[in-house]
Every structure is written in C-alpha cells, then in structure tokens.
Design a protein around this motif. Structure first.
Motif, PDB file in Angstrom:
ATOM      1  N   SER A   1       0.849  -1.195   0.000  1.00  0.00           N
ATOM      2  CA  SER A   1       0.000   0.000   0.000  1.00  0.00           C
ATOM      3  C   SER A   1       0.886   1.246   0.000  1.00  0.00           C
ATOM      4  CB  SER A   1      -0.924   0.018   1.226  1.00  0.00           C
ATOM      5  OG  SER A   1      -0.219   0.436   2.387  1.00  0.00           O
ATOM      6  N   THR A   2       0.259   2.417  -0.066  1.00  0.00           N
ATOM      7  CA  THR A   2       1.010   3.673   0.004  1.00  0.00           C
ATOM      8  C   THR A   2       1.075   4.212   1.427  1.00  0.00           C
ATOM      9  OG1 THR A   2      -0.991   4.934  -0.554  1.00  0.00           O
ATOM     10  CG2 THR A   2       0.460   4.328  -2.373  1.00  0.00           C
ATOM     11  N   ASP A   3       0.527   3.471   2.371  1.00  0.00           N
ATOM     12  CA  ASP A   3       0.615   3.835   3.790  1.00  0.00           C
ATOM     13  C   ASP A   3       1.835   3.112   4.360  1.00  0.00           C
ATOM     14  OD1 ASP A   3       0.306   4.502   6.412  1.00  0.00           O
ATOM     15  OD2 ASP A   3      -1.669   3.574   6.675  1.00  0.00           O
TER      16      ASP A   3
ATOM     17  N   ILE B   1      17.420  -1.382   3.738  1.00  0.00           N
ATOM     18  CA  ILE B   1      16.271  -0.539   4.057  1.00  0.00           C
ATOM     19  C   ILE B   1      15.002  -1.372   3.987  1.00  0.00           C
ATOM     20  CG2 ILE B   1      16.097   0.258   1.640  1.00  0.00           C
ATOM     21  CD1 ILE B   1      15.085   2.953   2.799  1.00  0.00           C
ATOM     22  N   THR B   2      14.182  -1.277   5.023  1.00  0.00           N
ATOM     23  CA  THR B   2      12.944  -2.046   5.113  1.00  0.00           C
ATOM     24  C   THR B   2      11.748  -1.099   5.074  1.00  0.00           C
ATOM     25  OG1 THR B   2      13.973  -3.816   6.406  1.00  0.00           O
ATOM     26  CG2 THR B   2      11.578  -3.625   6.536  1.00  0.00           C
ATOM     27  N   PHE B   3      10.814  -1.382   4.169  1.00  0.00           N
ATOM     28  CA  PHE B   3       9.571  -0.611   4.076  1.00  0.00           C
ATOM     29  C   PHE B   3       8.473  -1.385   4.794  1.00  0.00           C
ATOM     30  CE2 PHE B   3      12.135   0.865   0.574  1.00  0.00           C
ATOM     31  CZ  PHE B   3      11.918   2.240   0.559  1.00  0.00           C
ATOM     32  N   ILE B   4       7.763  -0.703   5.685  1.00  0.00           N
ATOM     33  CA  ILE B   4       6.670  -1.318   6.447  1.00  0.00           C
ATOM     34  C   ILE B   4       5.364  -0.694   5.982  1.00  0.00           C
ATOM     35  CG2 ILE B   4       5.721  -1.798   8.721  1.00  0.00           C
ATOM     36  CD1 ILE B   4       9.237  -0.546   8.629  1.00  0.00           C
ATOM     37  N   SER B   5       4.510  -1.502   5.353  1.00  0.00           N
ATOM     38  CA  SER B   5       3.242  -1.009   4.811  1.00  0.00           C
ATOM     39  C   SER B   5       2.078  -1.475   5.672  1.00  0.00           C
ATOM     40  CB  SER B   5       3.028  -1.516   3.378  1.00  0.00           C
ATOM     41  OG  SER B   5       4.138  -1.214   2.570  1.00  0.00           O
TER      42      SER B   5
END
Length: 338
Positions: free
Chosen positions: A282-284, A294-298
C-alpha cells in the motif's frame, strides 16, 4: 452333498463381491457426480444459462475468448477475488460489486473496444479487469468436499443477489475494491487525482483482523538504487533515517495519512508509483534503515479505494447484511435490479 454346497458357496461369494464392487463404484464415482449436478456447480443449470446475458471473456491462460452467462462469470469472479471461507453476506456484497463492474465494462467495451482485449468485454488479468477462476478450481485448492461446499456458498451468494447492481444518479458506478485498507479507506481523488462522489474515505476498523494488515519488504541500498535510478549507496546512513534525514523525505500526505509524493535522492515519486516500483502492499508506509539495508513497512493491502474485502467480512461477522456493507463503502449509491 459337500461338493454341491461348496460350489454354491463360492458362487455366492463371487456374487457378493461383484455387488460390493458395483456399490463402491457408485459411491466413489456416480454419487459425487449426482451431488454436483444436484447442488449446481459454478456453471449453473444449462436451461437457465441460455436465458442469461453473456460475457465475452479473454482467458489469458487459454489464449482465447470464451463466452459465459453473466451470473456464471460473476460466480467465477467471486471465487477468484474473495476468500471462499468469508461470510455469506460479504460474498453477496462482492457479487454485487463484481456484477456492477462487469456490466460497466461491457458498456465501455461495446462503445469502444479495449486495446488489450478488443474481441472481449473483459479479461482474466486482475491488474486490468477482475480475477476469475473456472469451475473446479476451488475443489482443487481446498479438496473435493470442502471445495464443493464453497462452490455451493458462492452460488448461493450470486443467486441471492441475481441482477442487483450499484448505481449513482441512475448510472452504473465503478465499484473498485481491495483487500484491506489498513483501517480507513482512501478517496478516489487522493489516489487517482479526480473526485468520484461515491468513492470517499470511510472508516474500516475491521481491517485490523486481516492477515496481511502489516507487511514488510527489504532491499539493499544497491538494489534500491537499481530499481529507482537513484544513488543512495553513497549517502551517509544518517541522511536516510526519518525524521531528520533528507535523502528520503515525504513531500505530501493524503488526508488519510498515506504517502502522496516522496523524494528519494534527487527524484520525486508519487506514492502510487513507488508502491508499484517496489512491490509495496500500500502507500501507507514507513521505512527503517539498518546498515546497508532498508525495510519498508506497509499498512493495508491494495489501493485502499472503495470496498475493503476484509472490512466487508468483519461487518458480516457483526451481523451486517450485504446492503449495509455496500452502503457503507460506496456513499450515496443505490442497489437496484438491472
């Protein structure tokens, strides 16, 4: 006398064995076929099918156009788009949304053929139209008897809502839907840049029960550079860490707190664009940096606009019916028969 008695005993034994084999054959082969025929599969009765409107569907797997009765197609969409174990009222809501979307696409295709499938109204690519699965897939996925029960439930949801569609000011709506919104749906204006009156942001607290409510994906900085065409590998680690780091910086949020635009290195991306490039759910999202990774948490799963499927299931578990669900997620619409 002993010889005669023994002969008849052997004959009787063979006869009983033959009867047993016939019985087992009927139990294993014939009975399931009769049950399937009696309950009705995803295809439904032939005599009903011949009277229905039809859908011209481009089947990507087969590489050809197939023609299906509308309600048969809708059943296949419900089976493909929503978990079959969901509550019946949630499946009904999905059926109405899928039917509306289908008829809307048929209207558009008849007026101007789609370049991706010019000979068909819709295709089986869920990123372009709707997911769809043919008859029997649920039995393969869940096992024969469990799959059969799910097929029956989906048919029940479709039949209970037969012909029902969503309209706004007399016109069919575009009933977009997604897996879960992360707690609140997003407006069409925030995601696609143009306002649609019935696609507004609404609370969806039931989404928190979704199995993919929170998702993570990790890249090395070198991988991120390659995917985005930036040069973060040479940036000091402190410059990557929010909130003070300037190498990755959110420039604008949507009203619900999703990322609308973000600057990474010397490039600015829309949140929807970055989600696609990195495969985020998602974009959240937020991010964390650890060493060269680098870790993205959605939060949530999907574009967040319209019907939340896990939200629909949560409402159904609380006793809400499919009309309650549809009127909650699509504002100011009507459910009517077409």
């Amino acid at each position: 006398m002993l010889g005669i008695t023994g002969g008849w005993g052997a004959f009787s034994l063979r006869k009983l064995l033959g009867i047993a084999i016939i019985f087992l054959f009927a139990l294993v082969i014939i009975l399931p076929s009769l049950i399937i025929k009696g309950l009705g599969s995803l295809r439904g009765p032939v005599e009903v099918e011949t009277q229905e409107r039809v859908v011209r569907l481009w089947d990507q797997a087969r590489g050809e156009v197939i023609v299906l009765p509308l309600e048969t197609y809708v059943a296949g969409v419900v089976a493909g788009e929503m978990p079959a174990e969901f509550e019946l009222e949630a499946l009904k809501a999905q059926a109405v949304a899928a039917r509306t979307y289908t008829l809307k696409k048929i209207e558009e295709a008849r007026a101007k053929p789609d370049s991706k499938h010019p000979q068909a109204d819709l295709c089986t690519d869920p990123s372009h139209c709707q997911a769809w699965v043919p008859e029997g897939v649920l039995r393969q996925k869940y096992g024969f008897w469990r799959g059969l029960r799910y097929e029956k439930k989906i048919r029940q949801a479709v039949e209970a809502t037969r012909g029902l569609v969503l309209t706004y000011q007399g016109e069919l709506i575009v009933p977009v839907y997604h897996s879960n919104s992360g707690g609140r749906t997003e407006s069409a204006a925030a995601v696609w840049g143009y306002d649609i009156p019935y696609l507004q942001s609404v609370p969806s607290p039931w989404d928190r029960e979704a199995p993919r409510f929170r998702n993570t994906v990790t890249f090395t900085l070198a991988e991120l550079d390659q995917k985005l065409g930036v040069n973060l590998s040479v940036v000091p680690a402190a410059a990557l860490i929010p909130p003070k780091g300037q190498a990755i910086k959110v420039e604008e949020y949507t009203p619900t707190g999703r990322i609308k635009t973000i600057k990474i290195g010397n490039k600015t991306f829309k949140g929807t664009e970055l989600r696609q490039l990195l495969g985020l759910s998602s974009t959240d999202f937020t991010w964390q940096v650890q060493g060269d990774r680098i870790t993205f948490i959605s939060v949530g799963n999907g574009h967040g606009v319209g019907l939340s499927q896990y939200g629909a299931n949560g409402m159904a578990k609380e006793g809400k019916n499919f009309l309650d669900i549809l009127y909650h997620y699509y504002r100011g619409v009507k459910v009517e028969k077409r």
